[in-house]
Each structure stands twice: as C-alpha cells, then as structure tokens.
Motif scaffolding. Structure first.
Motif, mmCIF file in Angstrom:
data_model
loop_
_atom_site.group_PDB
_atom_site.id
_atom_site.type_symbol
_atom_site.label_atom_id
_atom_site.label_comp_id
_atom_site.label_asym_id
_atom_site.label_seq_id
_atom_site.Cartn_x
_atom_site.Cartn_y
_atom_site.Cartn_z
ATOM 1 N N GLU A 123 -4.109 18.129 -7.836
ATOM 2 C CA GLU A 123 -3.511 16.802 -8.031
ATOM 3 C C GLU A 123 -2.246 16.712 -7.190
ATOM 4 N N THR A 124 -1.955 15.497 -6.717
ATOM 5 C CA THR A 124 -0.769 15.312 -5.886
ATOM 6 C C THR A 124 0.089 14.195 -6.473
ATOM 7 N N PHE A 125 1.382 14.505 -6.617
ATOM 8 C CA PHE A 125 2.315 13.582 -7.277
ATOM 9 C C PHE A 125 3.215 12.869 -6.280
ATOM 10 N N ILE A 126 3.546 11.626 -6.641
ATOM 11 C CA ILE A 126 4.589 10.876 -5.920
ATOM 12 C C ILE A 126 5.549 10.335 -6.978
ATOM 13 N N HIS A 127 6.725 9.892 -6.544
ATOM 14 C CA HIS A 127 7.665 9.303 -7.501
ATOM 15 C C HIS A 127 7.139 7.921 -7.919
ATOM 16 N N PRO A 128 7.349 7.514 -9.192
ATOM 17 C CA PRO A 128 6.846 6.201 -9.635
ATOM 18 C C PRO A 128 7.310 5.042 -8.746
ATOM 19 N N SER A 129 8.506 5.168 -8.150
ATOM 20 C CA SER A 129 9.015 4.067 -7.319
ATOM 21 C C SER A 129 8.379 4.065 -5.924
ATOM 22 N N ALA A 130 7.556 5.073 -5.634
ATOM 23 C CA ALA A 130 6.992 5.204 -4.278
ATOM 24 C C ALA A 130 5.562 4.672 -4.184
ATOM 25 N N ARG A 131 5.106 4.001 -5.240
ATOM 26 C CA ARG A 131 3.729 3.475 -5.238
ATOM 27 C C ARG A 131 3.525 2.488 -4.092
ATOM 28 N N GLY A 132 2.382 2.605 -3.435
ATOM 29 C CA GLY A 132 2.034 1.642 -2.385
ATOM 30 C C GLY A 132 2.688 1.935 -1.038
ATOM 31 N N GLY A 133 3.498 2.959 -0.962
ATOM 32 C CA GLY A 133 4.176 3.266 0.298
ATOM 33 C C GLY A 133 3.589 4.483 0.998
ATOM 34 N N ARG A 134 4.399 5.042 1.885
ATOM 35 C CA ARG A 134 3.907 6.164 2.706
ATOM 36 C C ARG A 134 3.678 7.432 1.894
ATOM 37 N N SER A 135 4.472 7.613 0.845
ATOM 38 C CA SER A 135 4.266 8.797 -0.008
ATOM 39 C C SER A 135 2.852 8.771 -0.569
ATOM 40 N N GLU A 136 2.468 7.594 -1.059
ATOM 41 C CA GLU A 136 1.130 7.473 -1.658
ATOM 42 C C GLU A 136 0.038 7.677 -0.604
ATOM 43 N N GLN A 137 0.308 7.163 0.588
ATOM 44 C CA GLN A 137 -0.659 7.336 1.689
ATOM 45 C C GLN A 137 -0.884 8.836 1.954
#
Ligand SMILES: [Zn+2]
Length: 213
Positions: A123-137
């Motif tokens: 599983e790979t995590f991103i910060h909740p505020s990073a949804r839809g951005g490059r982190s999620e990509q």
C-alpha cells in the motif's frame, strides 16, 4: 544589551533570507537537475517492525539502496539523495527537513508493514491534503508497478504521517509488504524480492518523470 543583539541578528537574518531566495531563483534559472529524496524508514535504535527472521529497518534500507542505484544509472539528470545511506537513526523531522533543505522535487519513503494475522500486500500513502495532485499520481504508479510484477495491492491510502506532513513537495510513503506474514517476509528478505520491489518503485519514478515532460 537586547538592542545590541537585535543589531547583530537582523543583518544575519536578512543575509540568510537573501541567500535562500536567490539560491532558489538561480536554481530554477540554471535548470538544475530533478532532485529525488529516497527515505529508508527507521534505522539505528529504531528497528521498525520485526518479522521472524528480519527487521524492517534492514529491508527498507536494502530496497532504498537498490532504488537509488537503479535511478542513478537510468536517469543521469536526476540527483538522488538518501536520508540515511546506512543503519543509523534519523528523526522524522530531519528526514522531511532534509528534503525541504535540498528543495527536492519528489520524496519517497520506504517502509514495511506489520499486522496481526495474515494481512498481505502493498500500500502507498499520501497526505490527506495531497489528494488529486502529483503525490497521488506517483502513489498510483507505484501500486500499478507492484501489480504488474505480481504483488497484491491494497491500493493508495491517505495518512497524516510526519514525513508526508512535513515535506513541501510531492511525497509518498510506500509499504513493501507485511513482514508479519511469513510468505511475504521471505519474499521481502530475499535478494530476488528486494530487486523486484526496487524495480517497481524505480520504474514508477521513470514513468512519473515521463508524464511530467
Ligand atoms: Zn515503518
């Protein structure tokens, strides 16, 4: 006395601010390399999760080293920085601070999971505020690569982890698998497994960079 202190500190503060801003703009002007920070979770006294025959900190480090080696070889224009190149303790704040200091373009933290029972997969995590951005990509690309190489994916998730919260650039934290699961531990501990996991992360990075262009 206090006035004297202000007189000394003020020029210092101004010089620091000037240096920081001028460094940033000159870096952009010079078209400097893409900076990638690779963070092997835990280290030193902090061993992370423990499996039957291995420690999380060792698996994280071995995979992180392979990721760095492969990206340095494949992407000559990328500057790769490791938060810990060996087995020593680094605080979470320092890991994020290092990435911010070097003005990294991407931060990848590598961890191994642990749970009771037979949980398995990546599983790979991103910060909740990073949804839809490059982190999620980037997180999606990593999970896609895991699946492509036969791993079971538990998907992309959000969490308020310190290194994700503290970094000022796209950032992901990937869990390679469950060290608590006997079969997965065997895979994650093996040379073959570590090589495959490192390939997944570095290939995801190569695709991420291609998409940016
Ligand atoms: Zn961990």
């Amino acid at each position: 006395m206090r006035k004297n202190l202000i007189l000394i500190l003020l020029p210092l503060l101004c010089a620091t601010l000037w240096l920081t801003t001028s460094c940033r703009s000159s870096r952009a002007l010079r078209n400097d390399p893409f900076v990638l920070v690779v963070d092997a979770g835990h280290g030193g006294n902090d061993q992370g999760a423990a499996g039957r025959r291995s420690l999380e900190k060792d698996i994280n480090l071995k995979v992180a080293r392979r990721v760095c080696k492969r990206i340095r070889k494949k992407c000559k224009d990328v500057e790769v920085i490791q938060t810990r190149p060996d087995d020593h303790f680094v605080t979470l704040d320092d890991r994020a601070g290092m990435a911010n200091f070097f003005q990294a373009d991407l931060f990848i933290s590598i961890h191994s999971n642990s749970a009771r029972g037979w949980a398995e997969g990546t599983e790979t995590f991103i910060h909740p505020s990073a949804r839809g951005g490059r982190s999620e990509q980037m997180a999606r690309l990593i999970e896609q690569e895991y699946v492509r190489r036969g791993r079971k994916s538990r998907g992309v998730k959000t969490a308020n982890f310190a290194v994700l919260r503290g970094t000022r650039m796209p950032a992901v934290l990937t869990e390679l698998g469950f060290i608590s699961n006997r079969g997965e531990e065997r895979f994650m501990k093996s040379r073959k497994g570590q090589k495959r996991l490192a390939r997944c992360i570095s290939d995801a990075f190569i695709r991420y960079r291609r998409d940016l262009r």
